[in-house]
Design a protein around this motif. Structure first.
Motif, PDB file in Angstrom:
ATOM      1  N   ASP A 136       0.803  -1.013  -0.237  1.00 55.61           N
ATOM      2  CA  ASP A 136      -0.044   0.022  -0.263  1.00 55.61           C
ATOM      3  C   ASP A 136       0.654   1.222   0.268  1.00 55.61           C
ATOM      4  O   ASP A 136       0.672   2.252  -0.529  1.00 55.61           O
ATOM      5  CB  ASP A 136      -0.925  -0.225   1.408  1.00 55.61           C
ATOM      6  CG  ASP A 136      -1.786  -1.329   0.918  1.00 55.61           C
ATOM      7  OD1 ASP A 136      -2.064  -1.535  -0.095  1.00 55.61           O
ATOM      8  OD2 ASP A 136      -2.386  -1.060   2.414  1.00 55.61           O
ATOM      9  N   GLU A 137       1.925   1.329   0.434  1.00 59.74           N
ATOM     10  CA  GLU A 137       2.464   2.137   0.457  1.00 59.74           C
ATOM     11  C   GLU A 137       3.585   2.880  -0.108  1.00 59.74           C
ATOM     12  O   GLU A 137       3.893   3.388  -0.655  1.00 59.74           O
ATOM     13  CB  GLU A 137       4.046   2.371   2.013  1.00 59.74           C
ATOM     14  CG  GLU A 137       4.653   2.979   2.361  1.00 59.74           C
ATOM     15  CD  GLU A 137       3.867   4.279   2.860  1.00 59.74           C
ATOM     16  OE1 GLU A 137       5.178   5.665   2.734  1.00 59.74           O
ATOM     17  OE2 GLU A 137       3.010   4.387   3.438  1.00 59.74           O
ATOM     18  N   LEU A 138       4.265   1.409  -1.174  1.00 62.46           N
ATOM     19  CA  LEU A 138       4.525   1.177  -2.736  1.00 62.46           C
ATOM     20  C   LEU A 138       3.301   2.378  -3.579  1.00 62.46           C
ATOM     21  O   LEU A 138       4.481   2.438  -4.005  1.00 62.46           O
ATOM     22  CB  LEU A 138       4.834   0.735  -2.791  1.00 62.46           C
ATOM     23  CG  LEU A 138       5.750   0.176  -4.049  1.00 62.46           C
ATOM     24  CD1 LEU A 138       6.985   0.787  -4.388  1.00 62.46           C
ATOM     25  CD2 LEU A 138       6.253  -1.414  -4.317  1.00 62.46           C
ATOM     26  N   LEU A 139       2.430   1.567  -2.582  1.00 60.79           N
ATOM     27  CA  LEU A 139       1.311   2.443  -4.296  1.00 60.79           C
ATOM     28  C   LEU A 139       0.929   4.125  -4.090  1.00 60.79           C
ATOM     29  O   LEU A 139       1.064   4.315  -5.013  1.00 60.79           O
ATOM     30  CB  LEU A 139       0.159   1.781  -4.741  1.00 60.79           C
ATOM     31  CG  LEU A 139       0.034   0.149  -4.675  1.00 60.79           C
ATOM     32  CD1 LEU A 139      -1.500  -0.283  -4.160  1.00 60.79           C
ATOM     33  CD2 LEU A 139       0.261   0.286  -6.293  1.00 60.79           C
ATOM     34  N   LYS A 140       1.009   4.077  -3.051  1.00 64.22           N
ATOM     35  CA  LYS A 140       0.659   5.811  -2.255  1.00 64.22           C
ATOM     36  C   LYS A 140       2.115   6.572  -3.104  1.00 64.22           C
ATOM     37  O   LYS A 140       2.293   7.621  -3.553  1.00 64.22           O
ATOM     38  CB  LYS A 140       1.086   5.724  -1.166  1.00 64.22           C
ATOM     39  CG  LYS A 140       0.669   7.267  -0.391  1.00 64.22           C
ATOM     40  CD  LYS A 140       0.686   7.587   0.917  1.00 64.22           C
ATOM     41  CE  LYS A 140       2.379   7.479   1.651  1.00 64.22           C
ATOM     42  NZ  LYS A 140       2.305   8.301   2.472  1.00 64.22           N
ATOM     43  N   LEU A 141       3.307   5.874  -2.752  1.00 64.49           N
ATOM     44  CA  LEU A 141       4.675   6.687  -3.484  1.00 64.49           C
ATOM     45  C   LEU A 141       4.516   6.471  -5.172  1.00 64.49           C
ATOM     46  O   LEU A 141       5.148   7.688  -5.352  1.00 64.49           O
ATOM     47  CB  LEU A 141       6.176   5.833  -2.870  1.00 64.49           C
ATOM     48  CG  LEU A 141       6.293   6.253  -1.354  1.00 64.49           C
ATOM     49  CD1 LEU A 141       7.211   5.121  -0.769  1.00 64.49           C
ATOM     50  CD2 LEU A 141       6.443   7.509  -0.846  1.00 64.49           C
ATOM     51  N   LYS A 142       4.164   5.386  -5.622  1.00 65.71           N
ATOM     52  CA  LYS A 142       4.530   5.627  -7.300  1.00 65.71           C
ATOM     53  C   LYS A 142       3.226   6.688  -7.156  1.00 65.71           C
ATOM     54  O   LYS A 142       3.220   7.359  -8.500  1.00 65.71           O
ATOM     55  CB  LYS A 142       3.511   4.463  -7.771  1.00 65.71           C
ATOM     56  CG  LYS A 142       4.871   3.360  -6.852  1.00 65.71           C
ATOM     57  CD  LYS A 142       6.459   3.137  -8.132  1.00 65.71           C
ATOM     58  CE  LYS A 142       6.192   2.825  -9.323  1.00 65.71           C
ATOM     59  NZ  LYS A 142       7.087   2.736 -10.596  1.00 65.71           N
ATOM     60  N   LYS A 143       1.566   6.508  -6.498  1.00 65.43           N
ATOM     61  CA  LYS A 143       1.551   7.508  -7.099  1.00 65.43           C
ATOM     62  C   LYS A 143       1.395   9.282  -7.166  1.00 65.43           C
ATOM     63  O   LYS A 143       1.873  10.287  -8.109  1.00 65.43           O
ATOM     64  CB  LYS A 143       0.298   7.882  -6.397  1.00 65.43           C
ATOM     65  CG  LYS A 143      -1.193   6.675  -6.838  1.00 65.43           C
ATOM     66  CD  LYS A 143      -2.364   6.740  -5.864  1.00 65.43           C
ATOM     67  CE  LYS A 143      -3.220   4.885  -6.404  1.00 65.43           C
ATOM     68  NZ  LYS A 143      -4.676   5.314  -5.357  1.00 65.43           N
ATOM     69  N   GLU A 144       2.445   9.519  -6.062  1.00 64.23           N
ATOM     70  CA  GLU A 144       2.966  10.600  -5.660  1.00 64.23           C
ATOM     71  C   GLU A 144       4.017  10.770  -7.002  1.00 64.23           C
ATOM     72  O   GLU A 144       4.422  12.311  -7.259  1.00 64.23           O
ATOM     73  CB  GLU A 144       3.609  10.982  -4.060  1.00 64.23           C
ATOM     74  CG  GLU A 144       4.529  12.209  -4.729  1.00 64.23           C
ATOM     75  CD  GLU A 144       4.639  12.083  -2.104  1.00 64.23           C
ATOM     76  OE1 GLU A 144       5.362  13.476  -2.661  1.00 64.23           O
ATOM     77  OE2 GLU A 144       4.616  11.260  -1.555  1.00 64.23           O
ATOM     78  N   GLN A 145       4.900  10.269  -6.856  1.00 64.11           N
ATOM     79  CA  GLN A 145       5.526  10.015  -7.785  1.00 64.11           C
ATOM     80  C   GLN A 145       5.567  10.433  -9.585  1.00 64.11           C
ATOM     81  O   GLN A 145       6.413  11.458 -10.465  1.00 64.11           O
ATOM     82  CB  GLN A 145       6.630   9.129  -8.483  1.00 64.11           C
ATOM     83  CG  GLN A 145       7.997   9.104  -8.729  1.00 64.11           C
ATOM     84  CD  GLN A 145       8.406   7.615  -8.920  1.00 64.11           C
ATOM     85  OE1 GLN A 145       7.616   6.806  -9.292  1.00 64.11           O
ATOM     86  NE2 GLN A 145      10.149   7.884  -9.661  1.00 64.11           N
ATOM     87  N   PHE A 146       4.187  10.207  -9.708  1.00 65.96           N
ATOM     88  CA  PHE A 146       3.574  10.073 -10.828  1.00 65.96           C
ATOM     89  C   PHE A 146       2.931  11.857 -11.072  1.00 65.96           C
ATOM     90  O   PHE A 146       3.353  12.796 -11.891  1.00 65.96           O
ATOM     91  CB  PHE A 146       2.170   9.286 -11.694  1.00 65.96           C
ATOM     92  CG  PHE A 146       1.736   9.934 -12.426  1.00 65.96           C
ATOM     93  CD1 PHE A 146       2.229   9.383 -13.809  1.00 65.96           C
ATOM     94  CD2 PHE A 146       0.304  10.608 -12.202  1.00 65.96           C
ATOM     95  CE1 PHE A 146       0.817   9.748 -15.057  1.00 65.96           C
ATOM     96  CE2 PHE A 146      -0.541  10.740 -12.918  1.00 65.96           C
ATOM     97  CZ  PHE A 146      -0.035  10.346 -14.861  1.00 65.96           C
TER      98      PHE A 146
END
Length: 71
Positions: free
Chosen positions: A20-30
């Motif tokens: 879940d943390e990885l998905l959140k960070l990937k969205k922020e990176q995008f």
């Protein structure tokens, strides 16, 4: 000091929480990449921080996966 605290928080997470943390960070990176492309990015150093946090999470996921296989 913040990095060590952040790392200890990540180590305490379960594999699902890490995902879940990885998905959140990937969205922020995008979103940061999108802001950079449109010229709206104010905090340029955040891009680097997010990229490194993604690497930390992936490393921890790999470690936990390796530990699970050894047990």
């Amino acid at each position: 000091m913040k990095t060590k605290q952040r790392l200890s928080d990540l180590v305490a997470m379960s594999p699902d929480q890490l995902q879940d943390e990885l998905l959140k960070l990937k969205k922020e990176q995008f979103n940061l990449r999108f802001q950079r492309a449109t010229g709206q990015l104010e905090n340029t150093s955040r891009v680097r921080v997010v990229r490194r946090e993604i690497a930390r999470v992936r490393t921890l996921q790999q470690r936990k996966l390796t530990e699970a296989r050894q047990v």
